[in-house]
Motif scaffolding. Structure first.
Motif, short mmCIF file in Angstrom:
data_model
loop_
_atom_site.label_atom_id
_atom_site.label_comp_id
_atom_site.label_asym_id
_atom_site.label_seq_id
_atom_site.Cartn_x
_atom_site.Cartn_y
_atom_site.Cartn_z
N VAL A 25 -6.11 -16.32 -38.03
CA VAL A 25 -4.90 -16.52 -38.61
C VAL A 25 -4.59 -15.74 -39.76
O VAL A 25 -5.33 -16.18 -40.62
CB VAL A 25 -4.41 -18.12 -38.83
CG1 VAL A 25 -3.07 -18.36 -39.21
CG2 VAL A 25 -4.72 -18.91 -37.48
N ASN A 62 -2.50 -13.14 -42.76
CA ASN A 62 -1.30 -12.65 -43.57
C ASN A 62 -1.23 -11.41 -43.62
O ASN A 62 -2.25 -10.75 -44.34
CB ASN A 62 -1.27 -13.39 -44.98
CG ASN A 62 -0.16 -12.98 -45.90
OD1 ASN A 62 0.67 -12.26 -45.52
ND2 ASN A 62 0.12 -13.74 -46.93
N THR A 102 0.98 -15.87 -39.97
CA THR A 102 1.64 -17.22 -40.62
C THR A 102 3.01 -16.40 -41.59
O THR A 102 2.30 -15.27 -42.32
CB THR A 102 0.59 -17.97 -41.67
OG1 THR A 102 1.13 -18.74 -42.55
CG2 THR A 102 -0.27 -16.64 -42.71
N LYS A 107 4.80 -20.06 -36.60
CA LYS A 107 4.87 -20.80 -37.78
C LYS A 107 4.71 -22.29 -37.60
O LYS A 107 4.12 -23.04 -38.28
CB LYS A 107 6.42 -20.51 -38.54
CG LYS A 107 6.56 -21.20 -40.02
CD LYS A 107 7.86 -20.77 -40.33
CE LYS A 107 8.16 -21.47 -41.80
NZ LYS A 107 8.32 -22.88 -41.80
N CYS A 127 0.92 -23.12 -37.02
CA CYS A 127 0.14 -23.08 -38.09
C CYS A 127 0.41 -24.39 -38.94
O CYS A 127 -0.50 -24.86 -39.65
CB CYS A 127 0.63 -21.54 -38.99
SG CYS A 127 0.10 -20.20 -38.61
N GLU A 128 1.54 -24.88 -39.02
CA GLU A 128 1.77 -26.18 -39.94
C GLU A 128 1.29 -27.28 -38.90
O GLU A 128 0.67 -28.25 -39.79
CB GLU A 128 3.44 -26.41 -39.78
CG GLU A 128 4.15 -25.31 -40.69
CD GLU A 128 5.62 -25.70 -40.64
OE1 GLU A 128 6.25 -26.56 -39.86
OE2 GLU A 128 6.38 -24.90 -41.55
N THR A 171 -5.35 -18.10 -45.69
CA THR A 171 -5.77 -17.05 -44.75
C THR A 171 -6.66 -16.20 -45.28
O THR A 171 -6.73 -15.82 -46.70
CB THR A 171 -4.37 -16.32 -44.47
OG1 THR A 171 -3.83 -15.84 -45.69
CG2 THR A 171 -3.32 -17.06 -43.74
#
Length: 527
Positions: A394, A396, A426, A492, A495-496, A503
């Motif tokens: 995961v 960024n 993310t 998104k 990920c929550e 990250t």
């Protein structure tokens, strides 16, 4: 006695280095040592094999029945495993006319009888060859760093000698005074070696010195109570203070030679104590005996000094005190750091067996919640799609550590066929968010292009220093449709749900990689 494990470590390093040199592959010595030492199974054939994979060196491992052994079927050079002596490796250059030419950690291109080799060999061979892609990245830089590391001690010694030469007044230098300086310098050097042994008894150079002769066992002497003045002060430290302090006295104030002569005389009874103890326990320490010999050489050098007098000028006492207190103060400052460094090295070796225990790792890993990555998330898929081991990253797009992690995983995929990589992003999932633009673009690429192209696009993005989306998007054009906004929205939400708070986050087969493990720790583990 030589540490058997340390001997096997040196053996493996030397053989791999010889193989790389024979094949003319650009891999630096520090890289070989680091890669092998970091492997959880080192020293072993698996550690060598995995390291060769990392340097993109194709190789095959064979187990040959000695009954079917035929030298004409072999290709050289190759690494052979010897079953005797706890398991060791040799690099075989060739076998001709019943003679085996080989290299190990102590012998270069030595020769043994083929019949002797067959007695020792357990049938395991590793054959490697060079390709145009073989080698390490940044080879020249790593080689340069290795040269600097090797030059540190010689440069320090050279600097010390230059300082001594600068302080000494050449016009007043007599043979006796020069002999005293030489003995003092040697005393400092041997005392430092003794202290190195007390901190790191597995040091290869010290081990080689202590292995000279059949009845040498430095450990039996230096680790005994007789080697200590008190529980916190050893005779090795006293020796360093004596030689370093008296050397400074000679350099700063040659008039102190009379006082130093009396100190030498006071130190001579210790030589009888040291030698007597070694005779008593029937073991000899080469470094200890060298110190005793230097004390007697020093005494003769003082007798040769024509300026020797029984009168000690009181004016030299302050200088002598400062010269002796200075080495004590420096050592008192450095000792805690050096001791902790030595303890950390041993502790690291001990913890490797615990940390890299595959059963323990699996229990810790699977004891957490498992997060599936459904097809609707449209994760970027790289590597072998049929692989059983799935690593999910995961990330960024603007995260520095993410770039380093991606580079590491990309290197793994080039050398391993047993990995599948999934990449999720993310983002804030709105048009003004730069992360969202990159995530949607890469996802669109993954749905219309093959994995190799997508991998190149990701590498191109992470290699940018300024992270310019417009320039990068021009190099890797794609049509981003409305579906991509739905994909980033789902990612998104995922990920929550998975509570991704930083990250890069790494998942192994759906389980989060937990502390104290890092991504590089699992490279060679059975996952």
């Amino acid at each position: 006695m030589i540490n058997p494990l340390q001997s096997r470590l040196e053996n493996s390093e030397a053989v791999v280095l010889s193989l790389i040199k024979e094949l003319r592959i650009d891999v630096s010595k520090p890289t070989v040592q680091y890669q092998l030492n970091e492997h959880p199974e080192y020293p072993s054939l698996l550690a060598i094999s995995d390291s060769l994979n990392g340097w993109r060196i194709p190789h095959e491992t064979y187990r040959i029945d000695k009954g079917e052994y035929a030298v004409e079927d072999l290709s050289f050079p190759l690494i052979a495993h010897l079953g005797d002596g706890g398991g060791r490796f040799i690099l075989i250059h060739n076998i001709t006319n019943g003679k085996v030419t080989y290299t190990n950690e102590t012998e270069k291109k030595a020769v043994m009888e083929e019949t002797e080799f067959l007695k020792k060999w357990d049938g395991i061979l590793l054959y490697a060859e060079k390709t145009e892609h073989s080698g390490e990245e940044n080879y020249r830089m790593e080689q340069l760093k290795g040269w600097f590391d090797q030059a540190r001690v010689p440069l320090l010694v050279l600097l010390l000698l230059v300082c001594v030469a600068a302080v000494v007044n050449d016009t007043a230098l007599s043979m006796a005074y020069g002999a005293l300086l030489a003995v003092k310098l040697l005393g400092v050097a041997v005392s430092v070696l003794l202290l190195v042994y007390s901190i790191d008894g597995n040091n290869p150079f010290i081990q080689n010195l202590c292995s000279l002769g059949k009845e040498n066992n430095c450990n039996a002497i230096l680790k005994s109570d007789a080697a200590k003045v008190t529980s916190w002060l050893s005779w090795s430290e006293v020796g360093l203070f004596y030689f370093a302090g008296s050397l400074l006295c000679l350099l700063v104030n040659p008039q102190s030679v009379a006082l130093l002569a009396w100190l030498c005389l006071a130190a001579l009874p210790y030589t009888f104590y040291s030698i007597g103890y070694q005779i008593k326990i029937k073991n000899w320490c080469v470094l200890c005996c060298t110190i005793q010999g230097l004390l007697w050489l020093e005494a003769f050098a003082f007798l040769m000094n024509s300026s020797f007098t029984l009168d000690i000028p009181l004016s030299v006492l302050p200088t002598v005190m400062v010269c002796f207190l200075l080495p004590i103060a420096i050592w008192a400052f450095l000792k805690p750091f050096l001791t902790k460094a030595g303890q950390t090295k041993h502790l690291k070796q001990q913890l490797k067996g615990f940390k890299y225990n595959s059963d323990l790792f699996h229990k810790l890993l699977t004891g957490q919640p498992r997060y599936a990555v459904p097809e609707e998330l449209k994760a970027i898929n790289l590597g072998n799609p049929q692989a059983q081991t799935v690593i999910t990253m995961v990330t960024n797009p603007f995260c520095g550590p993410c770039a380093a992690t991606h580079k590491m995983l990309d290197e793994w995929l080039t050398t391993r066929e047993d990995l599948q990589l999934k990449i999720l992003f993310t983002t804030a999932n709105h048009e003004e968010d730069a992360r969202t633009k990159v995530a949607r673009h890469v996802t669109a690429l993954s749905l219309s292009k093959d994995g190799k192209y997508v991998g190149e696009a990701l590498n191109g993005w992470y290699k940018q220093s300024n992270k310019d989306y417009d320039t990068w998007a021009t190099q890797y054009p794609v049509h981003v449709n409305e579906e991509m906004s739905l994909v980033t929205e789902r990612q998104k939400a995922w990920c929550e749900m998975a509570e991704i708070t930083f990250t890069p986050t790494i998942l192994v087969n759906g389980y989060k990689l937990m502390e104290p493990y890092r991504l590089e720790d699992i490279q060679f583990m059975d996952i």
